[in-house]
Design an enzyme around this catalytic site. Structure first.
Site, PDB file in Angstrom:
ATOM      1  CD  GLU A  76      -6.734  -2.293  -2.708  1.00  0.00           C
ATOM      2  OE1 GLU A  76      -5.622  -1.732  -2.724  1.00  0.00           O
ATOM      3  OE2 GLU A  76      -6.888  -3.482  -2.427  1.00  0.00           O
ATOM      4  CG  HIS A  90      -2.153  -0.790   1.073  1.00  0.00           C
ATOM      5  ND1 HIS A  90      -3.333  -0.472   1.689  1.00  0.00           N
ATOM      6  CD2 HIS A  90      -2.409  -1.901   0.351  1.00  0.00           C
ATOM      7  CE1 HIS A  90      -4.265  -1.347   1.364  1.00  0.00           C
ATOM      8  NE2 HIS A  90      -3.720  -2.230   0.556  1.00  0.00           N
TER       9      HIS A  90
END
Length: 329
Positions: free
Chosen positions: A108, A39
């Site tokens: 995402e 991330h």
């Protein structure tokens, strides 16, 4: 096939040195494999971290000896060009002595928007992922590769350092359409929900490696172990209530503020209904059980709260693994 249990290196809740230390401790306590998130942002500001997963995994590969390693998952289409992911994966395959699996997904917005390339529709993201897998597979042959598709171009690229065995690829899928599309391209299935239908559809899809032999179905579940159930519930609510949003929400929100807003009405008791919170290890076993009942071969645990990981690994992980292995097929 014996069910394997893994530990999640949650880059959103610990810094890089702590993650390497946790990886060593998780191996020593007996986990079979370790997965790492990849991330650029934490889900919520309260989590507080987002180191570069590939640097962490390189250090973990050298600091550990036995556990398998995996990205869970990397998006090889926007923030990273697939040719770069192919090189990184090959290097990790070498550093880990063939213990690394490349877990891929469509990504995402939270992590991919940072390079300013926008956020495509889900259909476009899946088209991009197909091309990315094809590029990675081509480069992992070691041949000089020139490749052009609708989204990517590779110009006279070659990976010079490759492991003796090609790096396996796991692909995250969330429905029947994705299974049919990605099953034939993958070595392993990746999913976060214990959905028996996914495994059944995967096994029925022509070209997809059958789960159990040789393919694996890798799942993941958060837990909030702690001596005090109320404190564990509050911790899970503070740091993991984003989990309640579901994939349709989680994939499209661009910032931690967005996740905070989307989950402002989620209550601690709502989180406790989906995440086992407190000292009861049998409750954790019951929460994990649906994965092996659905046909998953591998389940990675997430201990919610970076400042509780040391205590969890030292006190609870060993007894929990004994209970899980006694209960699992």
């Amino acid at each position: 096939m014996t069910t394997r249990f893994g530990y999640t290196l949650m880059t959103e809740q610990s810094g890089p040195k702590d993650l390497v230390r946790h990886a060593v401790a998780a191996e020593q306590v007996g986990f079979d494999f370790e997965v790492s998130s990849d991330h650029y942002f934490p889900w919520l500001s309260a989590q507080g971290h987002a180191p570069y997963a590939w640097s962490v995994l390189g250090a973990v590969a050298h600091a550990t000896e036995r556990v398998d390693l995996m990205t869970y998952v990397t998006c090889p289409t926007i923030r990273y060009h697939p040719a770069v992911v192919a090189q990184k994966a090959a290097t990790l395959g070498l550093l880990s002595d063939n213990r690394f699996t490349l877990g891929l997904g469509a990504g995402e917005n939270l992590n991919e928007h940072v390079v300013g390339q926008g956020w495509p529709s889900v259909d476009a993201r899946q088209d991009m992922l197909v091309e990315a897998v094809e590029i990675i597979r081509a480069l992992h042959t070691g041949e000089l590769t020139t490749w052009e598709g609708d989204y990517f171009r590779v110009d006279s690229a070659r990976i010079w350092d490759l492991p003796d065995e090609p790096v396996d690829i796991g692909i995250a899928v969330g429905g029947e359409k994705a299974v049919h599309r990605f099953g034939p391209l993958a070595d392993h299935l990746v999913a976060t929900e214990p959905d028996a239908g996914l495994v059944e559809t995967w096994n029925a899809t022509e070209g997809a490696p059958r789960i159990g032999s040789p393919g694996r179905a890798v799942g993941q579940i958060p837990i909030a172990w702690g001596r005090d159930a109320e404190e564990a519930t509050q911790r899970a609510h503070e740091q993991f209530r984003w989990f309640a949003g579901g994939w349709a929400v989680n994939a499209d929100l661009p910032t931690t503020a967005g996740f905070a807003g989307a989950t402002q009405y989620v209550r601690p008791e709502d989180v406790a209904e989906t995440i086992p919170c407190g000292p009861d290890l049998d409750a954790v076993v019951e929460a994990v059980k649906p994965f092996w009942e659905a046909g998953f071969t591998d389940v990675a645990l997430v201990q919610v709260g970076g400042d509780t990981v040391d205590e969890f690994l030292a006190e609870a992980a060993g007894p929990l693994l004994e209970k899980l292995r006694a209960a699992a097929p």
